[in-house]
Design an enzyme around this catalytic site. Structure first.
Site, PDB file in Angstrom:
ATOM      1  N   GLY A   8      41.083  44.506  43.202  1.00 58.77           N
ATOM      2  CA  GLY A   8      40.251  44.120  42.055  1.00 58.77           C
ATOM      3  C   GLY A   8      40.771  42.863  41.382  1.00 58.77           C
ATOM      4  O   GLY A   8      41.855  42.369  41.697  1.00 58.77           O
ATOM      5  N   GLY A  26      42.683  41.053  39.208  1.00 58.80           N
ATOM      6  CA  GLY A  26      43.843  41.311  38.357  1.00 58.80           C
ATOM      7  C   GLY A  26      44.173  40.146  37.441  1.00 58.80           C
ATOM      8  O   GLY A  26      45.057  40.233  36.594  1.00 58.80           O
ATOM      9  N   LYS A  68      39.923  32.152  36.387  1.00 59.78           N
ATOM     10  CA  LYS A  68      41.040  32.716  37.145  1.00 59.78           C
ATOM     11  C   LYS A  68      42.341  32.284  36.472  1.00 59.78           C
ATOM     12  O   LYS A  68      42.518  31.093  36.191  1.00 59.78           O
ATOM     13  CB  LYS A  68      40.966  32.189  38.583  1.00 59.78           C
ATOM     14  CG  LYS A  68      41.969  32.779  39.539  1.00 59.78           C
ATOM     15  CD  LYS A  68      41.503  32.480  40.947  1.00 59.78           C
ATOM     16  CE  LYS A  68      42.598  32.594  41.961  1.00 59.78           C
ATOM     17  NZ  LYS A  68      42.148  32.119  43.267  1.00 59.78           N
ATOM     18  N   ASP A 104      51.053  39.459  36.096  1.00 59.55           N
ATOM     19  CA  ASP A 104      50.933  39.036  34.688  1.00 59.55           C
ATOM     20  C   ASP A 104      49.548  38.519  34.327  1.00 59.55           C
ATOM     21  O   ASP A 104      49.285  38.148  33.177  1.00 59.55           O
ATOM     22  CB  ASP A 104      51.997  37.965  34.374  1.00 59.55           C
ATOM     23  CG  ASP A 104      51.804  36.701  35.217  1.00 59.55           C
ATOM     24  OD1 ASP A 104      50.864  36.655  36.042  1.00 59.55           O
ATOM     25  OD2 ASP A 104      52.604  35.762  35.066  1.00 59.55           O
ATOM     26  N   GLY A 105      48.645  38.453  35.322  1.00 61.39           N
ATOM     27  CA  GLY A 105      47.275  38.001  35.042  1.00 61.39           C
ATOM     28  C   GLY A 105      47.150  36.490  34.896  1.00 61.39           C
ATOM     29  O   GLY A 105      46.096  35.984  34.526  1.00 61.39           O
ATOM     30  N   ARG A 134      32.887  40.775  48.141  1.00 66.10           N
ATOM     31  CA  ARG A 134      33.796  40.620  49.270  1.00 66.10           C
ATOM     32  C   ARG A 134      33.605  41.781  50.250  1.00 66.10           C
ATOM     33  O   ARG A 134      33.038  42.815  49.857  1.00 66.10           O
ATOM     34  CB  ARG A 134      35.243  40.649  48.757  1.00 66.10           C
ATOM     35  CG  ARG A 134      35.529  39.626  47.686  1.00 66.10           C
ATOM     36  CD  ARG A 134      36.524  40.148  46.652  1.00 66.10           C
ATOM     37  NE  ARG A 134      36.606  39.276  45.486  1.00 66.10           N
ATOM     38  CZ  ARG A 134      37.453  38.253  45.359  1.00 66.10           C
ATOM     39  NH1 ARG A 134      38.315  38.006  46.305  1.00 66.10           N
ATOM     40  NH2 ARG A 134      37.439  37.499  44.285  1.00 66.10           N
ATOM     41  N   ASP A 146      39.734  41.306  51.311  1.00 63.02           N
ATOM     42  CA  ASP A 146      39.405  41.050  49.900  1.00 63.02           C
ATOM     43  C   ASP A 146      39.215  39.559  49.630  1.00 63.02           C
ATOM     44  O   ASP A 146      38.730  39.176  48.565  1.00 63.02           O
ATOM     45  CB  ASP A 146      40.498  41.611  48.969  1.00 63.02           C
ATOM     46  CG  ASP A 146      41.889  41.139  49.359  1.00 63.02           C
ATOM     47  OD1 ASP A 146      42.287  41.390  50.502  1.00 63.02           O
ATOM     48  OD2 ASP A 146      42.550  40.509  48.522  1.00 63.02           O
ATOM     49  N   ASN A 147      39.586  38.713  50.591  1.00 61.59           N
ATOM     50  CA  ASN A 147      39.365  37.277  50.426  1.00 61.59           C
ATOM     51  C   ASN A 147      38.220  36.790  51.306  1.00 61.59           C
ATOM     52  O   ASN A 147      38.102  35.598  51.570  1.00 61.59           O
ATOM     53  CB  ASN A 147      40.650  36.510  50.767  1.00 61.59           C
ATOM     54  CG  ASN A 147      41.758  36.791  49.773  1.00 61.59           C
ATOM     55  OD1 ASN A 147      41.478  37.155  48.626  1.00 61.59           O
ATOM     56  ND2 ASN A 147      42.995  36.642  50.195  1.00 61.59           N
ATOM     57  N   ASP A 206      39.377  31.922  47.484  1.00 62.81           N
ATOM     58  CA  ASP A 206      40.791  32.261  47.364  1.00 62.81           C
ATOM     59  C   ASP A 206      41.692  31.338  48.189  1.00 62.81           C
ATOM     60  O   ASP A 206      42.205  31.700  49.246  1.00 62.81           O
ATOM     61  CB  ASP A 206      41.026  33.743  47.724  1.00 62.81           C
ATOM     62  CG  ASP A 206      40.536  34.645  46.604  1.00 62.81           C
ATOM     63  OD1 ASP A 206      39.951  34.131  45.635  1.00 62.81           O
ATOM     64  OD2 ASP A 206      40.739  35.869  46.681  1.00 62.81           O
TER      65      ASP A 206
HETATM   66  P1  AMP Z   1      45.078  36.840  45.822  1.00 58.29           P
HETATM   67  O1  AMP Z   1      46.322  36.669  46.592  1.00 58.29           O
HETATM   68  O2  AMP Z   1      44.921  35.843  44.696  1.00 58.29           O
HETATM   69  O3  AMP Z   1      43.869  36.923  46.662  1.00 58.29           O
HETATM   70  O4  AMP Z   1      45.252  38.240  45.074  1.00 58.29           O
HETATM   71  C1  AMP Z   1      45.378  39.481  45.696  1.00 58.29           C
HETATM   72  C2  AMP Z   1      45.296  40.557  44.649  1.00 58.29           C
HETATM   73  O5  AMP Z   1      46.397  40.438  43.733  1.00 58.29           O
HETATM   74  C3  AMP Z   1      44.056  40.512  43.774  1.00 58.29           C
HETATM   75  O6  AMP Z   1      43.745  41.835  43.422  1.00 58.29           O
HETATM   76  C4  AMP Z   1      44.512  39.727  42.578  1.00 58.29           C
HETATM   77  O7  AMP Z   1      43.737  39.984  41.423  1.00 58.29           O
HETATM   78  C5  AMP Z   1      45.934  40.227  42.405  1.00 58.29           C
HETATM   79  N1  AMP Z   1      46.790  39.223  41.760  1.00 58.29           N
HETATM   80  C6  AMP Z   1      47.261  38.087  42.299  1.00 58.29           C
HETATM   81  N2  AMP Z   1      48.026  37.424  41.406  1.00 58.29           N
HETATM   82  C7  AMP Z   1      48.041  38.149  40.270  1.00 58.29           C
HETATM   83  C8  AMP Z   1      48.651  38.009  39.003  1.00 58.29           C
HETATM   84  N3  AMP Z   1      49.406  36.961  38.693  1.00 58.29           N
HETATM   85  N4  AMP Z   1      48.432  38.978  38.085  1.00 58.29           N
HETATM   86  C9  AMP Z   1      47.670  40.037  38.364  1.00 58.29           C
HETATM   87  N5  AMP Z   1      47.071  40.250  39.546  1.00 58.29           N
HETATM   88  C10 AMP Z   1      47.249  39.316  40.495  1.00 58.29           C
HETATM   89 MG    MG Z   2      42.111  37.232  46.582  1.00 65.59          MG
END
Ligand code: AMP
Ligand code: MG
Length: 525
Positions: free
Chosen positions: A85, A87, A108, A120-121, A178, A254-255, A264
């Site tokens: 989801g 994050g 983002k 940390d979002g 996705r 998920d990507n 992504d």
């Molecule tokens: P990504 O690698 O950006 O495709 O992220 C994979 C998963 O990790 C997704 O669910 C993102 O929302 C979560 N995610 C990646 N980086 C962060 C972050 N800094 N804080 C919270 N969730 C993250």
């Molecule tokens: Mg992703």
């Protein structure tokens, strides 16, 4: 901006309502004016940099926006994670663009949601800039992609081993559905939501299915047509990546967007020297997402989408059959489409390489194409340069001599194929050297970029921006912003003309000194 948010109508299981986190000192760093114009963002709003920085950092919601974080699962490097989801992302809603298409507007790096797990979002500046530059480059190259509207620095220092400037990047995409979104509901056995998601996806992305049938969308025909359309979009996407030498780096389910856009841009990179096994991502230990493996991985990802559609087909199966017969029938139907992937991909792949070589019928010239790629691999030839030189060789004798020396007999064999496809034209006209193969040359010019976002140039720009902002992102001055804008835009001006050299193009054509031998990319968190 006129927002709608049709995704919310799907129901609460699909998202969490949550607000982005306010930024301490948001400053608009980059603004994509051409994209903003396409989205009908008014000149009045576009000139109000302060309001833009508030909106696109998440500090203030634009009128009509309804902020949500989307639920999805995903196979990451082959391992299923039922709970991923958004994050660190907030979907503000959709706006209608100049093509009358709904486009998602998503922040983002805008703070935590219930899907954040231990994250940390946040998003650091360099990955936000990378996504902006790479997506704009892909767009100009004609590759289906999400785009970036803006990069705002938040004024906050975040921690990624080292202290980094926090940023919010605003992403514009056909949608954020996705393969992992389907997996989320399939994993929970939630047939009602799965059905609703198929219906929604067809209406939003494949309206041709709706127009072609009087049956309900989630009928057998609707479901299978949906899978077939999603497969076609993926094939087109991957073949386009291969055409320009793009390595996504983290093709987890998920990507993988159902609409077939690139999303992504974590550890993505460009291929320099041709190597089908090339991997740049530091975490891709076994080469799962290597350049030449991307077609196979998309196939695997589509099989995971098919898995999710199985319960829907079984749900509407002929109930006079036994349970196992119902399952077998559903399996036969999706398997048929999944098996078709290989030959469809093969056709699209050779057609694409045909065009890169000025040949209309690439499928009839498979061995010519494969032999060239094998030579490029064994001789460590640069991918972009080789095709560019081949193109130029058709109207420049000196280049022709050089390329023919490097490629030996292959070069003559290629010219024979070109001659078969094209009536020979005269060599000179008013003293100017003409191409023998004008049709081939023009096809090649459209399919072989003169410039790509080479890794060392992208890295140099990211490093420059990080250094100039330094460790005090809350004290950014307008002259710093101007210097960054000039630097990024000089590069983007060149990347926005990928098939035609402009004055500054040569500055960005050269390969890196070590041919990217030691280059590594990292996930953009
Ligand atoms: P990504 O690698 O950006 O495709 O992220 C994979 C998963 O990790 C997704 O669910 C993102 O929302 C979560 N995610 C990646 N980086 C962060 C972050 N800094 N804080 C919270 N969730 C993250
Ligand atoms: Mg992703």
């Amino acid at each position: 901006m006129k927002f709608s948010n049709t995704y919310i109508n799907l129901g609460q299981a699909f998202f969490q309502r949550c607000l982005p986190q306010k930024s301490p000192a948001p400053e608009l760093l980059l603004w994509n004016k051409p994209l903003a114009d396409d989205l009908f963002i008014s000149e009045e709003l576009q000139s109000d940099k302060c309001l833009l920085s508030q909106y696109f950092s998440g500090s203030k919601l634009p009128e009509g926006a309804e902020s949500i974080a989307l639920a999805y699962s995903g196979h990451q490097f082959g391992h299923f994670n039922p709970q991923l989801g958004d994050g660190r992302a907030h979907l503000l809603g959709e706006v209608i663009d100049k093509n009358n298409k709904h486009r998602d507007i998503q922040l983002k790096g805008s703070g935590q949601t219930k899907f954040s797990r231990r994250g940390d979002g946040k998003c650091a500046l360099a990955p936000a800039l990378r996504e902006y530059i790479m997506s704009e480059a892909l767009f100009a190259l004609g590759v289906p992609t999400s785009r970036c509207l803006s990069v705002v620095i938040t004024g906050e220092t975040i921690h990624r081993g080292l202290a980094k400037s926090g940023a919010v990047v605003t992403r514009v995409a056909d949608s954020h559905i996705r393969v992992g979104t389907f997996q989320y509901f399939a994993a929970r056995g939630d047939i009602t939501s799965l059905k609703a998601l198929v219906d929604y996806s067809i209406k939003r992305h494949f309206p041709e299915i709706e127009n072609d049938t009087d049956e309900p969308l989630s009928s057998e025909q609707g479901i299978l047509s949906f899978l077939s359309c999603a497969i076609d979009k993926q094939i087109n996407l991957i073949v386009e990546w291969l055409r320009i030498g793009f390595i996504h780096g983290v093709m987890n389910t998920d990507n993988t967007a159902i609409c077939g856009e690139t999303i992504d841009f974590g550890p993505c990179a460009m291929l320099g020297v041709y190597d089908e096994n090339k991997v740049f991502s530091s975490i891709d230990e076994y080469g799962r997402y290597a350049f030449g493996n991307q077609g196979k991985i998309a196939h695997w990802n589509m099989a995971r989408l098919a898995d999710c559609l199985m319960p829907l087909l079984i749900d509407i199966a002929d109930k006079s059959l036994s349970k196992s017969e119902q399952e077998q029938q559903a399996l036969n139907k999706v398997e048929h489409l999944i098996h078709q992937y290989s030959h469809k991909f093969d056709d699209a792949y050779f057609t694409m390489y045909g065009k890169k070589l000025g040949i209309n019928n690439g499928v009839a010239n498979k061995s010519l194409i494969s032999n060239l790629l094998a030579t490029m691999q064994s001789e460590n030839l640069d991918y972009t340069k080789t095709f560019l030189q081949l193109t130029k060789s058709l109207s420049d004798e000196n280049i022709a001599k050089k390329v023919s020396n490097t490629l030996g007999d292959w070069y003559q064999q290629w010219l024979v194929v070109l001659a078969q496809e094209e009536t020979l034209k005269s060599t000179t006209q008013s003293g100017i050297q003409q191409s023998y193969y004008p049709l081939a040359e023009s096809l090649m010019e459209k399919n072989n970029p003169v410039v790509i976002p080479r890794n060392h140039h992208v890295e140099a720009i990211l490093e420059f921006c990080e250094t100039i902002i330094g460790h005090n992102p809350s004290a950014i001055t307008s002259s710093t912003k101007e210097v960054i804008n000039n630097k990024v835009n000089e590069f983007l001006d060149v990347l926005r003309s990928p098939y035609k050299e402009i004055a500054a193009t040569t500055k960005y054509q050269e390969t890196s000194e070590d041919s990217d031998k030691y280059y590594q990319t990292f996930c953009g968190t």
